[in-house]
Write a protein that holds these residues in place. Structure first.
Motif, short mmCIF file in Angstrom:
data_model
loop_
_atom_site.label_atom_id
_atom_site.label_comp_id
_atom_site.label_asym_id
_atom_site.label_seq_id
_atom_site.Cartn_x
_atom_site.Cartn_y
_atom_site.Cartn_z
N MET A 1 0.06 15.69 -3.16
CA MET A 1 1.41 15.12 -3.22
C MET A 1 1.63 14.60 -4.64
O MET A 1 0.74 13.99 -5.22
CB MET A 1 1.50 13.99 -2.22
N PRO A 2 2.80 14.90 -5.21
CA PRO A 2 3.06 14.38 -6.56
C PRO A 2 3.30 12.88 -6.52
O PRO A 2 3.80 12.35 -5.54
CB PRO A 2 4.32 15.13 -6.98
N GLY A 3 2.95 12.21 -7.61
CA GLY A 3 3.23 10.78 -7.72
C GLY A 3 4.43 10.56 -8.61
O GLY A 3 5.14 11.51 -8.97
N ALA A 4 4.66 9.31 -8.97
CA ALA A 4 5.83 9.02 -9.80
C ALA A 4 5.70 9.71 -11.16
O ALA A 4 6.67 10.21 -11.71
CB ALA A 4 5.96 7.52 -9.98
N ASP B 1 1.17 6.81 -6.89
CA ASP B 1 0.14 7.74 -7.34
C ASP B 1 -0.84 8.06 -6.20
O ASP B 1 -1.90 7.45 -6.09
CB ASP B 1 -0.62 7.13 -8.53
N PRO B 2 -0.50 9.01 -5.36
CA PRO B 2 -1.34 9.30 -4.18
C PRO B 2 -2.78 9.67 -4.56
O PRO B 2 -3.72 9.27 -3.87
CB PRO B 2 -0.64 10.48 -3.52
N VAL B 3 -2.94 10.42 -5.66
CA VAL B 3 -4.29 10.89 -6.01
C VAL B 3 -5.20 9.73 -6.37
O VAL B 3 -6.41 9.78 -6.15
CB VAL B 3 -4.20 11.92 -7.16
N ALA B 4 -4.60 8.65 -6.90
CA ALA B 4 -5.41 7.48 -7.24
C ALA B 4 -5.93 6.80 -5.97
O ALA B 4 -6.97 6.16 -5.98
CB ALA B 4 -4.60 6.50 -8.07
N TRP C 1 1.93 17.47 -8.80
CA TRP C 1 0.87 18.12 -8.02
C TRP C 1 1.21 19.59 -7.86
O TRP C 1 2.28 19.93 -7.34
CB TRP C 1 0.69 17.50 -6.63
N GLY C 2 0.28 20.45 -8.29
CA GLY C 2 0.49 21.89 -8.18
C GLY C 2 1.82 22.26 -8.82
O GLY C 2 2.11 21.86 -9.95
N ALA C 3 2.64 22.97 -8.06
CA ALA C 3 3.93 23.41 -8.60
C ALA C 3 4.98 22.31 -8.48
O ALA C 3 6.10 22.48 -8.93
CB ALA C 3 4.39 24.65 -7.84
N PHE C 4 4.62 21.19 -7.86
CA PHE C 4 5.61 20.13 -7.64
C PHE C 4 5.62 19.17 -8.83
O PHE C 4 4.58 18.63 -9.19
CB PHE C 4 5.31 19.36 -6.36
N PRO C 5 6.79 18.95 -9.39
CA PRO C 5 6.86 18.01 -10.52
C PRO C 5 6.69 16.58 -10.02
O PRO C 5 6.82 16.30 -8.83
CB PRO C 5 8.29 18.22 -11.04
N ALA C 6 6.39 15.69 -10.95
CA ALA C 6 6.32 14.28 -10.61
C ALA C 6 7.68 13.83 -10.08
O ALA C 6 8.71 14.38 -10.46
CB ALA C 6 5.93 13.46 -11.84
N THR C 7 7.65 12.83 -9.18
CA THR C 7 8.92 12.43 -8.57
C THR C 7 9.79 11.64 -9.53
O THR C 7 11.01 11.60 -9.38
CB THR C 7 8.68 11.55 -7.32
N ASN D 1 0.82 -1.21 0.00
CA ASN D 1 0.00 0.00 0.00
C ASN D 1 0.85 1.26 0.00
O ASN D 1 0.51 2.25 -0.64
CB ASN D 1 -0.94 0.00 1.20
N VAL D 2 1.96 1.22 0.72
CA VAL D 2 2.84 2.40 0.72
C VAL D 2 3.42 2.60 -0.67
O VAL D 2 3.52 3.72 -1.17
CB VAL D 2 3.95 2.25 1.79
N GLU D 3 3.75 1.48 -1.31
CA GLU D 3 4.21 1.60 -2.71
C GLU D 3 3.14 2.25 -3.59
O GLU D 3 3.42 3.16 -4.36
CB GLU D 3 4.49 0.20 -3.28
#
Lengths: 604, 381
Positions: B350-353, B340-343, B357-363, B333-335
């Motif tokens: 929080m941005p996902g892989a 993809d937190p939004v999913a 998210w917002g001004a934050f790029p994907a990780t 689940n942490v993985e």
């Protein structure tokens, strides 16, 4: 002079569908407007009910993915908004419109065209808010839209714009209606109908209208503040600029609590007509019934912060609002005792109307009792914002208001159409609804106290709330065939119901003296009353006035300016959403053209 | 009057306490003085109002049965009222209201008293949609799972970082809104709301946000771990302990291949913060990825990073859930969350892989890296 004679040829024409539609679009007759209000509210009852069903499907089991969080939040917001502003208030206004002028022996309301304007704004405003579904951006901030969640920062879409602008229009319509009914009731009563001879339903309309006039403007101001924040960058609720979102809660509930009485008092009025009629006894303690309602309305103004016990206002405010809220229980209890005393020693006939009236008293009492539990403010900290509260206000608003309204439908249908509704279907409807309603809302008390907050699109399985929610959903589904039965009953009874005659229930109040359905001018001559129960005490005299030889009658002619002006008002609101500074001006100009033509329209 | 009431209360409490195990968020089984007091007040109201309800509903039943129309029922007497009866049924409810009001008002002031000198103040900060807990006394910050000592008065001093929330852990007592703070003129006190209680029983208590606060209002849950004072001190020590450096396996550097799932070492319960088990290359790799990716821009792990925006992840492995109640806290689940937190949680900030998210790029983390970070985070016990 537009006289009755002048109207006669028009009425005698064969009437196609088109001419009926045109007739209703331009009508200023309080009875036709009442019917329009009724049908529209019934439609929104179905819409709001459908939203509730979708909500209940989602909550049927934990972790359900029937709708997304985004859609769910729109659904519960629109369910509340629809049921309060598009069903609860206007359906009461439907009854005010049709019944009050008849009960006080008037030809029409004091401002017939204003009445039409109120209706058309309500209709267009309701359509406008619901149009948001078409672009997937229905309001999603809850029906009490707490700031600062409704700010541009936290709700950037069009959702909240639809909500603030639509409700602004609906509020304006309500205020106009309130002014109209206060004026009507003060000025247009038949000779001899002193205030303390008015039927209880008219009294409740009177008190409700005062509440509307005083409470809705507070809401209008609150909505303006949010609108200004969203459109013009003011900072009333922006914390970084020193704005305090708790201000919204005060303004909202300062309106919202009287609103509760706006929703319930009309039903009290209906119950107070139905119970005496079918008990064959005058209302027990008439004066106390009037005073207690006035007192409820008055104290209701000093109780708003009982919706805010968890807000953190401090012990002194909490104590004050605890006491004021508990005090309201006393006059409310008196009303319940008086209804029972009215039945006591009577000769009770269980028509569908009477079943609903008695059911409403019983279920309202259940809601009243949980209301006292909320008023126990230290423990309200466990109850508020949970399903316990949801259970409470549905017992009050469905058990009390909606059941009361259903009683009113069955009671006055013969007056409006000249035909009875089908009693067999009616009783099926009652029992189905009664069982469904209790099955839906009674378990919610436990859901709340066992830890289920309201407004959650999902809940964890380990909370062990699955069974309760499943039962609740089944109850909700049971209400669907019930309401369909009502709609079907209305449909067939209009066409094929047994003829009813003028006073089928042997009721006491003036509306039953005139023909069913009443002539456009209501009474052939203005009746003179000498008692509270004219048709029981002095039937020959008032019936003669209502249906005897006709005097020369002037009725206001139909007008299409109200509907055009209303379209202008709602267009102004809609054009705001373009974010072009000049766009609303088009709507405003349209409204002004309508208003000016209205003002100079010849009415003689 | 008192005796039957007290008995009724006692039986109610017994009845309801039985439910606590089954219903983690029940209001019927409080473990604090606050919760017990308000339930006593509720019991008073409950019995009075139930009594009234029974009387009223019975009167309605009797009326409709006894006075229903029969072919031979006479025309009723036209009674318009009775002043004496009406005065009576105004005064009796008024007396009952006073009976309810006296304990109610007293409880209002009792529950909103000032905190005592030695109360433990915990600052609660609501965020869309997670909880931050600050312990000024210990200079500690944590999120979503709050440790609280039993037997000591707890003073929650609460405000919100964005919109209005409401802190509700039913078994600890009532809820209180968590409001954003309007900016004050210089020198003026900041607004907070407060809750005050002393926990009497150790245990893990569940709660959640109770004021609608946007998309994931339903997934803004709270865990409270109430422990004995010495266990609380041990937790404080764990939180403050410097992270133990996991040693790479012999001959192994940072780029060790990911071992099979299930390689997660079992905690030894020694109270060390990082991977209390055998040094493990996956966890070591996870820590390296965490420290060198954008994770650290938002998240703090004491001694490792100091991101100020997102939930503090120190001792993350002790939490029951990931995403403030979105999913149970398991490696898989942490993985899923990191991917993809939004999913997992609508609107999660929080941005996902792959999803920014917002001004934050994907990780931009690879599956192997995500697995390593998840292994690292869940090892933080």
């Amino acid at each position: 002079m537009a006289t009755l004679e002048a109207h006669a040829p028009h009425a005698a024409q064969p009437r196609g569908t088109r001419s009926i539609i045109w007739d209703y679009m331009t009508t200023v007759d309080h009875k036709k407007i009442g019917i329009l209000y009724f049908l529209t509210s019934l439609f929104f009852l179905v819409v709001g009910g459908l939203e509730a069903i979708l909500i209940r499907i989602q909550l049927m089991r934990p972790g359900n993915e029937f709708v997304s969080a985004e859609v769910y939040n729109q659904l519960f917001t629109m369910h509340g908004t629809t049921m309060v502003f598009l069903m609860g208030m206007p359906i009461a206004v439907a009854f005010f419109n049709y019944i009050v002028p008849l009960q006080i022996g008037a030809r029409d309301v004091a401002f017939p065209r204003l009445n039409a304007l109120s209706y058309w704004i309500f209709l267009f405003g309701g359509i406008f808010i619901n149009a948001s579904f078409l672009i997937g951006a229905a309001p999603n901030g809850g029906w009490f839209g707490y700031a600062n969640l409704t700010s541009e920062q936290f709700s950037p879409g069009l959702n909240i714009d639809f909500w603030v602008l639509g409700l602004q229009a609906l509020g304006a319509a309500s205020i106009m209606g309130g002014v109209n009914f206060v004026t009507t009731i003060i000025n247009l009563r038949a000779p001899g109908m002193r205030l303390m001879r008015m039927p209880l339903f008219t009294w409740m309309a009177f008190i409700t209208s005062f509440l509307i006039i005083t409470a809705l403007p507070v809401f209008a101001v609150a909505l303006f503040l949010v609108t200004f924040d969203r459109f013009w960058g003011t900072v009333f609720f922006q914390v970084s600029a020193g704005g305090d979102p708790v201000l919204w809660q005060h303004l909202f509930w300062m309106f919202g609590h009287p609103e509760v009485y706006i929703l319930i008092l009309p039903a009290f009025g209906i119950i107070s007509e139905v119970i005496p009629t079918f008990s064959r006894k005058p209302l027990f303690g008439y004066a106390v019934m009037v005073y207690s309602a006035a007192l409820i309305a008055l104290i209701g103004w000093g109780a708003w912060a009982h919706h805010m016990f968890a807000t953190g206002l401090g012990p002194i405010a909490d104590a004050f609002f605890t006491v004021s809220t508990m005090i309201i229980a006393i006059p409310t209890g008196v009303k319940i005792f008086n209804w029972i005393a009215t039945m006591w020693g009577g000769k009770i006939r269980f028509t569908t109307a009477m079943l609903f009236a008695v059911g409403a008293v019983a279920l309202f009492t259940v809601g009243g009792v949980s209301g006292v539990m909320h008023a126990t403010s230290p423990h309200d900290l466990q109850q508020t914002d949970t399903y316990f509260v949801v259970a409470h206000f549905h017992y009050v608003l469905i058990g009390g208001t909606v059941m009361g309204v259903f009683a009113g439908i069955f009671y006055w249908f013969p007056k409006v159409t000249g035909r009875f509704m089908n009693e067999t279907l009616g009783k099926w409807f009652f029992w189905l609804y009664f069982v469904g309603m209790n099955l839906t809302f009674f378990p919610m008390h436990f859901a709340g106290l066992l830890g289920m907050p309201r407004r959650i699109f999902t809940y964890a399985p380990e909370l062990n709330l699955a069974t309760i929610n499943f039962v609740t959903s089944l109850g909700a589904f049971l209400q669907v065939p019930a309401v369909l039965l009502l709609v079907y009953n209305l449909w067939i009874s209009v066409r094929r119901g047994a003829p009813a005659g003028t006073n089928p229930w042997n009721a006491a109040t003036l509306e039953w003296a005139t023909a069913s359905p009443p002539a456009e001018h209501n009474f052939n001559t203005t009746p003179v009353v000498h008692s509270r129960e004219p048709l029981w005490v002095e039937p020959a005299q008032v019936e003669e006035a209502a249906r005897g030889p006709m005097e020369h009658i002037h009725l206001p002619p139909p007008s299409y300016w109200p509907i055009l002006t209303a379209a202008g008002v709602v267009a102004t609101m809609a054009l705001f959403m373009t974010n072009l500074w000049w766009a609303p001006l088009i709507g405003l100009a349209w409204t002004m053209i309508g208003a000016i033509n209205w003002a100079f329209e010849p009415t003689h | 009057m008192r005796a039957p009431l007290a008995a009724a209360r006692a039986s109610a409490v017994l009845l309801l306490a039985a439910c606590a195990g089954e219903y983690p968020q029940t209001t019927f089984a409080p473990v604090t003085d606050f919760g017990v007091l308000i339930n006593e007040v509720f019991a008073t109201t409950l019995w009075w109002t139930m009594g009234i309800l029974v009387v009223v509903l019975s009167m309605i039943l009797v009326a409709v049965i006894r006075f229903r129309e029969t072919p031979d029922s006479p025309e009723p007497k036209q009674v318009h009222g009775n002043v004496k009866i009406e005065i009576a049924w105004t005064i009796v409810p008024a007396i009952i209201v006073v009976m309810i009001l006296v304990p109610t008002v007293s409880a209002i002031f009792e529950t909103q008293r000032r905190p005592s000198e030695d109360a433990l103040t915990i600052e609660v900060i609501g965020h869309q949609w997670w909880w931050e807990f600050r312990y000024p006394e210990y200079d500690l910050v944590t999120a979503n799972l709050a440790y609280m000592p039993t037997g000591r008065e707890i003073h929650l001093q609460m405000h919100s970082a964005d919109v209005i929330h409401s802190f509700w852990v039913p078994r600890l007592g009532g809820k209180r809104d968590v409001n954003p703070r309007p900016r004050q003129a210089e020198g003026e006190a900041q607004h907070s709301t407060h809750l005050l209680f002393t926990i009497s029983e150790p245990g893990r208590y569940a709660g959640q946000c109770a004021e609608f606060c946007g998309d994931s209002h339903a997934i803004m849950r709270i865990e409270v771990e109430a422990v004995a004072p010495d266990a609380f001190e041990a937790w404080v020590a764990d939180m403050k302990a410097p992270p133990r450096e996991p040693l790479p396996l012999e001959g192994d550097t940072a780029a060790a291949p990911a071992p099979a799932p299930g390689a997660l070492p079992a905690p030894t319960g020694t109270g060390q913060r990082v991977s209390a088990g055998r040094p493990d290359s996956l966890i070591f790799e996870g820590r390296r990825v965490f420290s060198s990716s954008t994770c650290v821009a938002c998240h703090t792990i004491e001694g490792v990073s100091s991101g100020p925006l997102g939930p503090n992840l120190t001792l993350f492995g002790r939490r029951l859930t990931v995403g403030a109640g979105a999913l149970p806290n398991t490696l898989e689940n942490v993985e899923a969350w990191i991917r993809d937190p939004v999913a997992v949680k609508p609107g999660a900030q929080m941005p996902g892989a792959e999803r920014p998210w917002g001004a934050f790029p994907a990780t931009g983390l690879s599956d192997a890296e995500i697995r390593a970070v998840a292994a690292y985070l869940t090892s933080l016990k």
